[in-house]
Design a protein around this motif. Sequence first.
Motif, PDB file in Angstrom:
ATOM      1  N   GLY A 204     -32.323  95.711   1.575  1.00 43.74           N
ATOM      2  CA  GLY A 204     -33.740  95.453   1.277  1.00 43.74           C
ATOM      3  C   GLY A 204     -34.662  96.516   1.823  1.00 43.74           C
ATOM      4  N   VAL A 205     -34.369  97.773   1.512  1.00 40.53           N
ATOM      5  CA  VAL A 205     -35.189  98.861   2.042  1.00 40.53           C
ATOM      6  C   VAL A 205     -36.546  98.880   1.347  1.00 40.53           C
ATOM      7  CG1 VAL A 205     -35.377 101.347   2.356  1.00 40.53           C
ATOM      8  CG2 VAL A 205     -33.169 100.210   2.587  1.00 40.53           C
ATOM      9  N   LEU A 206     -37.594  98.877   2.175  1.00 39.20           N
ATOM     10  CA  LEU A 206     -38.960  98.848   1.650  1.00 39.20           C
ATOM     11  C   LEU A 206     -39.650 100.163   1.978  1.00 39.20           C
ATOM     12  CD1 LEU A 206     -41.445  97.377   0.506  1.00 39.20           C
ATOM     13  CD2 LEU A 206     -41.771  96.326   2.725  1.00 39.20           C
ATOM     14  N   PRO A 207     -39.856 101.049   0.977  1.00 38.47           N
ATOM     15  CA  PRO A 207     -40.519 102.321   1.255  1.00 38.47           C
ATOM     16  C   PRO A 207     -41.999 102.103   1.580  1.00 38.47           C
ATOM     17  CG  PRO A 207     -39.497 102.306  -0.927  1.00 38.47           C
ATOM     18  CD  PRO A 207     -39.495 100.907  -0.429  1.00 38.47           C
ATOM     19  N   LYS A 208     -42.543 103.028   2.357  1.00 34.83           N
ATOM     20  CA  LYS A 208     -43.914 102.891   2.846  1.00 34.83           C
ATOM     21  C   LYS A 208     -44.929 102.742   1.709  1.00 34.83           C
ATOM     22  CE  LYS A 208     -45.069 106.340   5.517  1.00 34.83           C
ATOM     23  NZ  LYS A 208     -45.567 107.318   6.480  1.00 34.83           N
ATOM     24  N   GLU A 209     -44.808 103.587   0.674  1.00 33.11           N
ATOM     25  CA  GLU A 209     -45.805 103.593  -0.394  1.00 33.11           C
ATOM     26  C   GLU A 209     -45.801 102.266  -1.144  1.00 33.11           C
ATOM     27  OE1 GLU A 209     -43.637 106.129   0.118  1.00 33.11           O
ATOM     28  OE2 GLU A 209     -45.192 107.310   1.132  1.00 33.11           O
ATOM     29  N   THR A 210     -44.598 101.751  -1.424  1.00 31.94           N
ATOM     30  CA  THR A 210     -44.503 100.460  -2.113  1.00 31.94           C
ATOM     31  C   THR A 210     -45.157  99.380  -1.264  1.00 31.94           C
ATOM     32  OG1 THR A 210     -42.327 101.255  -2.726  1.00 31.94           O
ATOM     33  CG2 THR A 210     -42.875  99.033  -3.385  1.00 31.94           C
ATOM     34  N   ALA A 211     -44.879  99.424   0.039  1.00 38.99           N
ATOM     35  CA  ALA A 211     -45.422  98.402   0.930  1.00 38.99           C
ATOM     36  C   ALA A 211     -46.942  98.403   0.893  1.00 38.99           C
ATOM     37  CB  ALA A 211     -44.919  98.633   2.352  1.00 38.99           C
ATOM     38  N   ILE A 212     -47.546  99.588   0.916  1.00 34.85           N
ATOM     39  CA  ILE A 212     -49.006  99.671   0.916  1.00 34.85           C
ATOM     40  C   ILE A 212     -49.559  99.144  -0.399  1.00 34.85           C
ATOM     41  CG2 ILE A 212     -50.957 101.281   0.942  1.00 34.85           C
ATOM     42  CD1 ILE A 212     -49.318 103.013   2.848  1.00 34.85           C
ATOM     43  N   ASN A 213     -48.931  99.543  -1.501  1.00 36.70           N
ATOM     44  CA  ASN A 213     -49.419  99.104  -2.804  1.00 36.70           C
ATOM     45  C   ASN A 213     -49.316  97.593  -2.993  1.00 36.70           C
ATOM     46  OD1 ASN A 213     -48.941  99.000  -6.107  1.00 36.70           O
ATOM     47  ND2 ASN A 213     -50.456 100.450  -5.370  1.00 36.70           N
TER      48      ASN A 213
ATOM     49  N   LYS B  53     -60.050 106.917  -1.747  1.00 37.95           N
ATOM     50  CA  LYS B  53     -58.673 106.577  -1.378  1.00 37.95           C
ATOM     51  C   LYS B  53     -58.500 105.139  -0.891  1.00 37.95           C
ATOM     52  CE  LYS B  53     -56.779 110.755  -1.852  1.00 37.95           C
ATOM     53  NZ  LYS B  53     -56.211 110.964  -3.153  1.00 37.95           N
ATOM     54  N   PHE B  54     -59.019 104.183  -1.650  1.00 33.30           N
ATOM     55  CA  PHE B  54     -58.797 102.793  -1.264  1.00 33.30           C
ATOM     56  C   PHE B  54     -57.383 102.407  -1.670  1.00 33.30           C
ATOM     57  CE2 PHE B  54     -63.408 102.919  -1.247  1.00 33.30           C
ATOM     58  CZ  PHE B  54     -63.650 102.300  -0.035  1.00 33.30           C
ATOM     59  N   ASP B  55     -56.441 102.547  -0.734  1.00 32.88           N
ATOM     60  CA  ASP B  55     -55.047 102.369  -1.131  1.00 32.88           C
ATOM     61  C   ASP B  55     -54.549 100.933  -1.074  1.00 32.88           C
ATOM     62  OD1 ASP B  55     -55.188 102.445   1.589  1.00 32.88           O
ATOM     63  OD2 ASP B  55     -54.151 104.355   1.788  1.00 32.88           O
ATOM     64  N   THR B  56     -55.291 100.020  -0.436  1.00 28.67           N
ATOM     65  CA  THR B  56     -54.843  98.620  -0.500  1.00 28.67           C
ATOM     66  C   THR B  56     -55.973  97.685  -0.899  1.00 28.67           C
ATOM     67  OG1 THR B  56     -55.274  98.255   1.832  1.00 28.67           O
ATOM     68  CG2 THR B  56     -53.041  98.727   1.248  1.00 28.67           C
ATOM     69  N   LEU B  57     -55.542  96.617  -1.551  1.00 28.18           N
ATOM     70  CA  LEU B  57     -56.439  95.513  -1.856  1.00 28.18           C
ATOM     71  C   LEU B  57     -56.149  94.460  -0.790  1.00 28.18           C
ATOM     72  CD1 LEU B  57     -58.283  94.065  -4.037  1.00 28.18           C
ATOM     73  CD2 LEU B  57     -56.177  93.088  -4.851  1.00 28.18           C
ATOM     74  N   MET B  58     -57.116  94.251   0.116  1.00 31.06           N
ATOM     75  CA  MET B  58     -56.866  93.276   1.178  1.00 31.06           C
ATOM     76  C   MET B  58     -56.873  91.874   0.615  1.00 31.06           C
ATOM     77  SD  MET B  58     -59.138  94.600   4.351  1.00 31.06           S
ATOM     78  CE  MET B  58     -60.693  94.742   3.501  1.00 31.06           C
TER      79      MET B  58
END
Lengths: 371, 177
Positions: A204-213, B53-58
């Motif tokens: 279940g590797v979660l890359p940083k970019e996916t996690a943020i999105n 650069k709003f990268d997340t929707l809280m």
Amino acid sequence: MALKTEELVLNMGPQHPSTHGVLRLEVQLEGELVTKVTPHLGYLHRCFEKHAEAMTYPQVIPYTDRMDYLASMYNNFGYVIGVEKMLGIQVPERVEYIRIIMGELQRIASHMVALGTYGLDIGAFTPFLYLFRDREKILTLFEITCGARLLYNYMWVGGLSHDLHPDFERLTREFISYFRPNIDELNNLLTYNKIFVERTANIGVLPKETAINYGITGPNLRASGLKYDLRRNDPYSIYDRFDFEIPVGEGLVGTVGDCWDRFYVRVLEMEQSLKIVEQALNQLPEGDINEALPKRVKPPKGSIYQRVENPKGELGYFIISDGTVNPFRVKVRAPSFVNLAILNELSKGHLVADIIAILGSLDIVLGEIDR
Amino acid sequence: MKTAKEILEILQKKFPEIEFSLVEDEPSDQIIFTDALKIHEICEFLRDGEGLKFDTLMNLSGVDDANGEKQTNDDGSETIVGGTLSVYYNLDSIELNHKTTLQVSTSRESPKVESVNLIWRAADWHEREAYDMLGIKFLNHPDLRRILMPYDWEEGSYPLRKDYKDPEFYQGMKVPY
């Protein structure tokens, strides 16, 4: 002759010990491999947001207890500082310190359940009992403070329900010195256990970019290697006065952001929380805790989004006031609700048994997902 | 770090044809009010734009503004006719460490808002919840189903609307039992 193959749909839950509550997963399988996981929620839906609109501001606090019932103190915390900000109340120093102490003890207690039940999911029964034994000691500390072991209603708008018990400081210091060595014991028992590592590393590797999105927050985000903690990055209360580290996943036994990392970040966080509690106890000032209690909680018209670092991630309260004594709208951004949404993404291509490992590592509580 | 005013100016420069306004209420965070059917391209720009650069929707919350005309029914209950439903977006930039709030409004009778699910995947379940609770239809959402209420809950019955009434029966069972 070719074998006839077809996709299999497997139903997990709502009564399944590894779903940590009442969650139903509809799993589509291609042989042993998972192609899709669809979570079905709502079995614990208690209309928190609708109730909140009918209550006065202080009456909402006991309801927040019941969302993430493993971290009730912290749910209170987020709500009351949101309302205080709307009212423009500055609480006494002593209240701030007590809130931090309670919040961090609650973080340890919540992580204990997360780690213990995760071991249980994987098949290690003993660490669960050890951790629950220690968690009882924290619950006892809460009990002597406010009389309740799980649902406290302890933090009030502008103050606290009770001052500390005269023995609290001594007992907490005893607990800290008692529990510190137990973290090493846990590491020896479970963290570096070969079977446990085999089950969790590179899963279940979660890359940083996916996690943020996906909006993943809390230990799950930090395990992916991003040093992001609201206590540091968007400080609230008096967290800027304490010295503590923010542990991140480093992929010690596998890849950065795998299940093992998510587990280990929580172990490290417990140590940091002990450190914060110790510092707060050393600096704890005297004073009257009820000094700033408002006679009437009636915020002016407007809205606010207040977020705090719950043990499970970013807990946000979006409160709209229409100038009366009842909130017009309270929307809760529950960390588990957002964190669970990534399950499908993480589970794809893994074996059936790995779903359990992945779900456990996300550390969800259905009480706040369904609200 | 950018304030709501600075963000508003950038947006007005980028999208001259879309209307923006700033909602300023004490003590709340300042809110940028904009068009519900243009929110996708605005959000895409907010995520990728230089200096934003709003990268997340809280958080994404649906709200019943209850600003329509209130009509009293025979049984004493109230129905709201007209007025708006709103959606609030709380955005955060981890990279640049700033936050902002957007608000869009849509009519109560046929609430339609563009989905931002493709920009932030976090919006997926939040939008489903707003649909479930308030009946706001998110255009281009891939899987707009109820999420917390049962899937077969009465069509057109949305619990967080201010004039919500329990249905009398659910699957043949009396509801206010």
